[in-house]
Design a protein around this motif. Structure first.
Motif, PDB file in Angstrom:
ATOM      1  N   VAL A 419     -34.902  40.632   2.484  1.00 28.90           N
ATOM      2  CA  VAL A 419     -33.805  40.089   1.678  1.00 28.90           C
ATOM      3  C   VAL A 419     -34.041  38.604   1.417  1.00 28.90           C
ATOM      4  O   VAL A 419     -33.872  38.106   0.290  1.00 28.90           O
ATOM      5  CB  VAL A 419     -32.454  40.304   2.388  1.00 28.90           C
ATOM      6  N   GLY A 420     -34.440  37.871   2.475  1.00 26.72           N
ATOM      7  CA  GLY A 420     -34.696  36.442   2.301  1.00 26.72           C
ATOM      8  C   GLY A 420     -35.795  36.166   1.305  1.00 26.72           C
ATOM      9  O   GLY A 420     -35.670  35.294   0.426  1.00 26.72           O
ATOM     10  N   ARG A 421     -36.877  36.913   1.406  1.00 28.72           N
ATOM     11  CA  ARG A 421     -37.993  36.708   0.487  1.00 28.72           C
ATOM     12  C   ARG A 421     -37.592  37.041  -0.958  1.00 28.72           C
ATOM     13  O   ARG A 421     -37.976  36.337  -1.902  1.00 28.72           O
ATOM     14  CB  ARG A 421     -39.179  37.570   0.916  1.00 28.72           C
ATOM     15  N   SER A 422     -36.818  38.107  -1.133  1.00 28.97           N
ATOM     16  CA  SER A 422     -36.394  38.463  -2.493  1.00 28.97           C
ATOM     17  C   SER A 422     -35.429  37.437  -3.050  1.00 28.97           C
ATOM     18  O   SER A 422     -35.444  37.134  -4.247  1.00 28.97           O
ATOM     19  CB  SER A 422     -35.776  39.864  -2.510  1.00 28.97           C
ATOM     20  N   ARG A 423     -34.565  36.857  -2.180  1.00 32.43           N
ATOM     21  CA  ARG A 423     -33.648  35.810  -2.641  1.00 32.43           C
ATOM     22  C   ARG A 423     -34.422  34.545  -3.016  1.00 32.43           C
ATOM     23  O   ARG A 423     -34.099  33.876  -4.011  1.00 32.43           O
ATOM     24  CB  ARG A 423     -32.624  35.484  -1.543  1.00 32.43           C
ATOM     25  N   GLU A 424     -35.431  34.207  -2.213  1.00 30.39           N
ATOM     26  CA  GLU A 424     -36.259  33.047  -2.558  1.00 30.39           C
ATOM     27  C   GLU A 424     -36.948  33.261  -3.903  1.00 30.39           C
ATOM     28  O   GLU A 424     -36.997  32.348  -4.748  1.00 30.39           O
ATOM     29  CB  GLU A 424     -37.325  32.827  -1.478  1.00 30.39           C
ATOM     30  N   ALA A 425     -37.501  34.467  -4.094  1.00 31.66           N
ATOM     31  CA  ALA A 425     -38.200  34.754  -5.351  1.00 31.66           C
ATOM     32  C   ALA A 425     -37.263  34.666  -6.543  1.00 31.66           C
ATOM     33  O   ALA A 425     -37.682  34.321  -7.656  1.00 31.66           O
ATOM     34  CB  ALA A 425     -38.836  36.141  -5.285  1.00 31.66           C
ATOM     35  N   ALA A 426     -35.966  34.937  -6.309  1.00 32.74           N
ATOM     36  CA  ALA A 426     -34.978  34.872  -7.396  1.00 32.74           C
ATOM     37  C   ALA A 426     -34.380  33.482  -7.539  1.00 32.74           C
ATOM     38  O   ALA A 426     -33.511  33.270  -8.389  1.00 32.74           O
ATOM     39  CB  ALA A 426     -33.871  35.895  -7.128  1.00 32.74           C
ATOM     40  N   VAL A 429     -31.759  29.889  -2.989  1.00 32.28           N
ATOM     41  CA  VAL A 429     -32.172  29.244  -1.748  1.00 32.28           C
ATOM     42  C   VAL A 429     -31.124  29.445  -0.652  1.00 32.28           C
ATOM     43  O   VAL A 429     -31.468  29.740   0.505  1.00 32.28           O
ATOM     44  CB  VAL A 429     -32.433  27.743  -1.987  1.00 32.28           C
ATOM     45  N   GLU A 430     -29.845  29.283  -1.003  1.00 32.55           N
ATOM     46  CA  GLU A 430     -28.782  29.467  -0.005  1.00 32.55           C
ATOM     47  C   GLU A 430     -28.785  30.906   0.527  1.00 32.55           C
ATOM     48  O   GLU A 430     -28.664  31.141   1.727  1.00 32.55           O
ATOM     49  CB  GLU A 430     -27.421  29.139  -0.625  1.00 32.55           C
ATOM     50  N   GLY A 431     -28.923  31.870  -0.366  1.00 32.62           N
ATOM     51  CA  GLY A 431     -28.967  33.269   0.060  1.00 32.62           C
ATOM     52  C   GLY A 431     -30.168  33.567   0.940  1.00 32.62           C
ATOM     53  O   GLY A 431     -30.081  34.338   1.908  1.00 32.62           O
ATOM     54  N   ALA A 432     -31.303  32.952   0.618  1.00 26.78           N
ATOM     55  CA  ALA A 432     -32.503  33.152   1.427  1.00 26.78           C
ATOM     56  C   ALA A 432     -32.307  32.582   2.828  1.00 26.78           C
ATOM     57  O   ALA A 432     -32.677  33.217   3.827  1.00 26.78           O
ATOM     58  CB  ALA A 432     -33.699  32.492   0.744  1.00 26.78           C
ATOM     59  N   ALA A 433     -31.724  31.387   2.928  1.00 25.73           N
ATOM     60  CA  ALA A 433     -31.503  30.783   4.242  1.00 25.73           C
ATOM     61  C   ALA A 433     -30.573  31.648   5.085  1.00 25.73           C
ATOM     62  O   ALA A 433     -30.799  31.841   6.285  1.00 25.73           O
ATOM     63  CB  ALA A 433     -30.923  29.374   4.080  1.00 25.73           C
ATOM     64  N   ARG A 434     -29.531  32.196   4.452  1.00 28.70           N
ATOM     65  CA  ARG A 434     -28.610  33.069   5.200  1.00 28.70           C
ATOM     66  C   ARG A 434     -29.336  34.325   5.688  1.00 28.70           C
ATOM     67  O   ARG A 434     -29.122  34.789   6.818  1.00 28.70           O
ATOM     68  CB  ARG A 434     -27.418  33.451   4.319  1.00 28.70           C
ATOM     69  N   VAL A 471     -37.901  27.693   8.492  1.00 27.61           N
ATOM     70  CA  VAL A 471     -38.263  26.288   8.711  1.00 27.61           C
ATOM     71  C   VAL A 471     -38.756  25.657   7.407  1.00 27.61           C
ATOM     72  O   VAL A 471     -38.334  24.554   7.028  1.00 27.61           O
ATOM     73  CB  VAL A 471     -39.345  26.180   9.813  1.00 27.61           C
ATOM     74  N   ALA A 472     -39.653  26.363   6.710  1.00 30.50           N
ATOM     75  CA  ALA A 472     -40.172  25.824   5.448  1.00 30.50           C
ATOM     76  C   ALA A 472     -39.060  25.629   4.432  1.00 30.50           C
ATOM     77  O   ALA A 472     -39.030  24.630   3.691  1.00 30.50           O
ATOM     78  CB  ALA A 472     -41.241  26.769   4.888  1.00 30.50           C
ATOM     79  N   LEU A 473     -38.121  26.563   4.412  1.00 26.63           N
ATOM     80  CA  LEU A 473     -37.015  26.476   3.469  1.00 26.63           C
ATOM     81  C   LEU A 473     -36.132  25.269   3.768  1.00 26.63           C
ATOM     82  O   LEU A 473     -35.723  24.528   2.853  1.00 26.63           O
ATOM     83  CB  LEU A 473     -36.189  27.768   3.533  1.00 26.63           C
ATOM     84  N   GLU A 474     -35.834  25.046   5.043  1.00 26.77           N
ATOM     85  CA  GLU A 474     -34.968  23.913   5.398  1.00 26.77           C
ATOM     86  C   GLU A 474     -35.648  22.580   5.106  1.00 26.77           C
ATOM     87  O   GLU A 474     -35.006  21.612   4.688  1.00 26.77           O
ATOM     88  CB  GLU A 474     -34.572  24.002   6.883  1.00 26.77           C
ATOM     89  N   ILE A 475     -36.971  22.524   5.324  1.00 22.22           N
ATOM     90  CA  ILE A 475     -37.685  21.289   4.988  1.00 22.22           C
ATOM     91  C   ILE A 475     -37.643  21.055   3.481  1.00 22.22           C
ATOM     92  O   ILE A 475     -37.398  19.928   3.012  1.00 22.22           O
ATOM     93  CB  ILE A 475     -39.145  21.366   5.489  1.00 22.22           C
ATOM     94  N   ALA A 476     -37.851  22.106   2.708  1.00 17.50           N
ATOM     95  CA  ALA A 476     -37.814  21.977   1.251  1.00 17.50           C
ATOM     96  C   ALA A 476     -36.434  21.567   0.766  1.00 17.50           C
ATOM     97  O   ALA A 476     -36.302  20.882  -0.269  1.00 17.50           O
ATOM     98  CB  ALA A 476     -38.231  23.300   0.610  1.00 17.50           C
ATOM     99  N   ARG A 477     -35.389  21.956   1.516  1.00 15.06           N
ATOM    100  CA  ARG A 477     -34.017  21.591   1.137  1.00 15.06           C
ATOM    101  C   ARG A 477     -33.646  20.189   1.609  1.00 15.06           C
ATOM    102  O   ARG A 477     -32.517  19.741   1.413  1.00 15.06           O
ATOM    103  CB  ARG A 477     -33.024  22.585   1.738  1.00 15.06           C
ATOM    104  N   GLY A 478     -34.596  19.498   2.256  1.00 15.62           N
ATOM    105  CA  GLY A 478     -34.305  18.162   2.771  1.00 15.62           C
ATOM    106  C   GLY A 478     -33.474  18.175   4.038  1.00 15.62           C
ATOM    107  O   GLY A 478     -32.717  17.230   4.281  1.00 15.62           O
ATOM    108  N   ARG A 479     -33.593  19.214   4.852  1.00 12.62           N
ATOM    109  CA  ARG A 479     -32.823  19.348   6.100  1.00 12.62           C
ATOM    110  C   ARG A 479     -33.771  19.484   7.291  1.00 12.62           C
ATOM    111  O   ARG A 479     -33.851  20.521   7.940  1.00 12.62           O
ATOM    112  CB  ARG A 479     -31.916  20.568   6.007  1.00 12.62           C
TER     113      ARG A 479
END
Length: 867
Positions: A419-426, A429-434, A471-479
């Motif tokens: 689910v996270g990977r499909s949300r990232e591809a779409a 970002v918030e949905g992927a992190a969740r 982790v990669a997602l949070e870094i990309a989000r500036g967190r």
């Protein structure tokens, strides 16, 4: 005249040989048609006779002895096996005879009463009736077990064992009890009954080597089921070695397959793959076992190489062909499993057409629910790889819903990562992190189950993808602060698993019985839960809430049983350890760590004000870390490295023209939760030096340390050479605030699990330390490789120094490599000379070892480990 004394030839020494080919009845070895097979250690030749008649003997030299085959006539007599030896010949005598045939009337009566119920023991005085009855009730038990009537089978086995005991049919009694061990362990989850049945089988049978093999085999199964994977591997290795010595290829193969499956479960893929390949190449003699070996080889090759091994696809196809040719009637669902695994292999290699083809082929075959779940996981992966984010999300979201309702945490983890990977591809970002947070939560639910169900690496080697992506997602989000928190929690779970596994492996007595009783309750509940969970996939949608509620009740009961079991482990609270917060850096302190992402690595630095994160292309070495964090390091007073994978090299990196450890104090931390301040014990010290008597400088070093501590008012207990025993260690450790060891250290075993300190009468292992009632506040281990620790994925292995930290030590000084005898004298002298100024060991160590201007070529071998 000179006289010579005539000496009689030495009397042969009696010897006990491992033996196969007879059934033991009292002290008689009953022989059917097969030759008797013996194994004799340290033997090179043998002869045999029956009542003085020489017999044909065939011998096979083995690495550790001699296999001996003897053709024995079908008559009663005394068999003597001679092992010639120039100094003291050895022999074994055994009474042998043919297997008796019961009177025809009794045999007919017994054959006709299968499953008719217990034979009356009081009326079973006739030996023939008793003998036949024991055999028949054993056959009844096997038939009942195949029909799924496990409780009735256990009662039949109790009858069989009792009748066999009465007639002194020792081999039959052993087999009845060993089958009871299997049924109680695997079907009834009654570990008390399994342990009781196992206790009724002698560890060593004088005539029945097969029973010895089976006893070790069933002990391995029981140990693995209660979470003691280490004992399980040790016992199955014993069983396999004995079976091979006795030439019992069928039993040796059974043991080999059990051992290899256990290796795969605990993540030792490379080792398992090499042995599966040897098995598949050689052939087993059974086409179905050959198909199994080929399929397992394909899977383990895929896991060991991350699908980079080109041979995996060939082995999948060979396994499928062999199964279709010879075994389709024995397991019609196996081809679907093989094809789904092959599809995953092709997906991970980016071979999408081949993955689609394998999925299509498997869809048309009978499939178990667990195979259907993996089929959906792979199908979603193919859709995602083809750029169909919407289609992949539909597959994964549906799978996550069903898996969560069925409480299938492993499937749910895969689904939520999808689910996270499909949300990232779409672009969500918030949905992927969740979704990644949901996946990590599923891993957390299993953290304390790792030693029971899968093995640490099976979970953490495979399950760090959700953390890496998050982790990669949070870094990309500036967190970066949120990203570092994910890293620390992922590593924390691995430490929980390590300590729990160790404690299980060293339980004994009442504690072991409580653990097995509670785990049996948990296992029974989990079995019922899995049946309901499998059925949920077939339930109409409108009926699922009712079924999901029943499953939730089972989950609550299983969790209650597991919590009770975990609570029985002394000084261990897994839930609190996993959930506890993390220590913030003190003023002037810089926390440093690094972590793998799906692509690249992240380097983190945290001080009291903020968190910095830097992404680099490859695994960073110490020079890269210093270069990327130069500004933060320059501003810090000291560094604490949250050491990933046991990497203790940062203090040696160049910083402004000098090793970093000479410039600023550097400590390496396991990142455990903050501990409650403990009441400091009296100023008592335990000094152990040169326990093996072969390190003169270490002994002198111990004497010097004792002299220094005595002068500072410490109460010192000193044990050197032969006096440095395990008993002295445990007695002194309970009283000591400070421990100093100067001797041999070892780093051994998978992930260092067999690492130890050598004492005069044995080894002090990692498990000994973890299960000790207390640990000294400060520990100095001046032995080779005492701080070494290997890393796997996001977690590290466990060495002896890390075990002391887990057990309660606040500071441990140890060596990461080999050190020469005498090379540590100036280190320990400076360290202990300065320890009395009121500072703790950590502060003293930083100043005297890292900060000293005196040259010591070994200084950088030592590290300071803290919680």
């Amino acid at each position: 005249m000179a006289c010579t004394e005539r000496r009689a030839a030495p009397e042969p020494r009696p010897v006990t040989l491992a033996m196969r080919g007879c059934a033991q009845v009292s002290r008689l070895c009953e022989i059917d048609e097969a030759p008797l097979v013996f194994f004799a250690e340290d033997a090179t030749t043998a002869t045999a006779e029956l009542d003085g008649e020489a017999l044909t003997v065939r011998t096979t030299p083995l690495a550790s002895g001699l296999r001996i085959e003897v053709d024995v006539p079908a008559r009663r007599g005394t068999l003597t096996v001679h092992l010639p030896d120039a100094e003291a010949p050895r022999l074994m005598r055994v009474s042998v005879g043919p297997v008796p045939k019961p009177p025809e009337a009794i045999a007919t009566a017994v054959d006709g009463r299968a499953n008719a119920g217990p034979i009356g023991l009081a009326g079973a005085a006739n030996d023939d009736v008793t003998h036949a009855g024991a055999t028949q009730r054993f056959a009844d038990a096997r038939a009942l077990y195949k029909k799924g009537e496990a409780d009735e089978a256990m009662r039949a086995l109790a009858d069989s064992a009792a009748l066999a005991d009465r007639a002194q049919l020792r081999s039959q009694a052993a087999r009845s009890r060993l089958l009871a061990v299997w049924i109680a362990t695997k079907s009834l989850r009654d570990f008390d009954a399994a342990r009781a049945a196992l206790a009724g089988v002698p560890e060593r049978s004088p005539y029945d080597g097969e029973a010895d093999v089976l006893r070790a085999f069933h002990a391995a199964v029981l140990a693995s089921e209660v979470g003691d994977r280490r004992e399980g591997l040790e016992q199955i290795a014993v069983a396999r070695a004995l079976a091979e010595r006795l030439g019992d290829t069928a039993l040796a193969m059974k043991c080999e397959i059990r051992e290899l499956n256990t290796l795969v479960h605990v993540g030792r893929f490379e080792e398992a793959a090499a042995r599966w390949r040897a098995l598949a190449d050689a052939g087993t003699g059974d086409p179905c076992l050959d198909a199994l070996a080929m399929g397992n080889l394909a899977w383990t090759l895929m896991r060991a190489s991350n699908a980079k091994d080109d041979a995996s696809a060939q082995w999948f196809e060979r396994a499928l062909a062999k199964h279709t040719e010879s075994c389709s009637d024995r397991d019609p669902t196996h081809p679907a499993n093989l094809l789904t695994s092959a599809a995953l292999y092709h997906l991970e290699r980016g071979e999408l057409d081949a993955a689609d083809s394998a999925l299509t082929r498997s869809s048309a075959l009978p499939m178990l629910p667990e195979h259907a779940q993996w089929h959906r996981i792979v199908r979603g992966g193919v859709a995602l790889a083809r750029g169909d984010a919407k289609g992949a999300h539909g597959i994964y979201a549906r799978l996550a819903e069903l898996a969560d309702a069925a409480r299938l945490t492993e499937v749910a983890w895969h689904a939520w990562v999808g689910v996270g990977r499909s949300r990232e591809a779409a672009g969500d970002v918030e949905g992927a992190a969740r979704a990644y947070a949901e996946a990590e939560a599923r891993t957390a639910q299993e953290a304390v189950l790792v030693p029971i169900d899968a093995g640490r690496l099976h979970l953490y080697g495979d399950r760090d993808e959700s953390a890496r992506r998050w982790v990669a997602l949070e870094i990309a989000r500036g967190r970066p602060e949120a990203a570092l928190d994910v890293v620390r929690r992922a590593r924390r779970r691995a430490l929980v698993s390590i300590e729990l596994a160790r404690r299980i492996g060293h339980l004994d007595g009442d504690a072991r019985e409580r653990w097995e009783r509670d785990i049996a309750r948990y296992r029974r509940t989990r079995d019922a839960l899995e049946e309901k969970s499998a059925a949920l996939w077939l339930v109409p949608k409108d009926e699922r809430p009712k079924h999901a509620h029943a499953i939730a009740q089972d989950v609550t009961e299983a969790r209650r049983a597991l919590d009770q079991a975990i609570g029985d482990l002394a000084r261990f609270d897994a839930a609190s350890l996993a959930a506890a917060g993390f220590r913030d850096p003190a003023p002037g302190e810089l926390l440093v760590t690094w972590y793998p992402l799906v692509e690249g690595w992240a380097i983190f630095a945290r001080d009291a004000a903020r968190v910095r994160a830097v992404v680099v292309d490859a695994a960073p070495d110490a020079a890269t870390i210093v270069r990327e964090l130069t500004e933060a390091i320059a501003a810090a007073d000291r560094l604490t490295v949250l050491a990933p994978g046991g990497d203790y090299s940062l203090h040696r990196a160049d910083f402004s023209g000098a090793p970093l450890g000479k410039t600023k104090p550097v400590a390496y931390a396991l990142d455990l939760p903050p501990r409650e301040p403990a009441e400091k014990p009296a100023r008592a010290a335990l000094v152990l030096s040169d326990p093996r008597g072969d390190l003169k400088a270490a002994r002198e070093e111990g004497d010097a340390v004792v002299k220094i501590l005595d002068g500072q008012g410490w109460r010192v207990e000193h044990a050197a050479v032969d006096a440095a025993t395990r008993r002295r260690f445990f007695a002194g450790m309970n009283r000591a605030r400070l421990l100093h060891y100067a001797g041999h250290g070892t780093y051994e075993g998978h992930e260092g699990w067999d690492s130890s300190l050598l004492l005069a009468d044995g080894r002090l292992t990692v498990g000994d330390v973890l299960t000790a009632t207390t640990a000294p506040e400060a520990v100095v281990l001046l032995g080779c490789r005492t701080a070494r620790s290997d890393g796997v994925g996001a977690s590290a292995g466990l060495g002896i120094a890390q075990a002391f930290v887990l057990a309660g030590a606040e500071a441990v000084v140890a060596a990461t490599r080999e050190i020469a005898d005498g090379a540590t004298a100036d280190v320990s002298s400076r360290l202990f000379s300065a320890i009395d100024d009121g500072s703790d060991l950590a502060t003293t160590y930083q100043r005297t070892v890292y900060g000293s201007e005196e040259a010591n070529p070994e200084w950088d071998a030592f590290v300071l480990l803290t919680p």
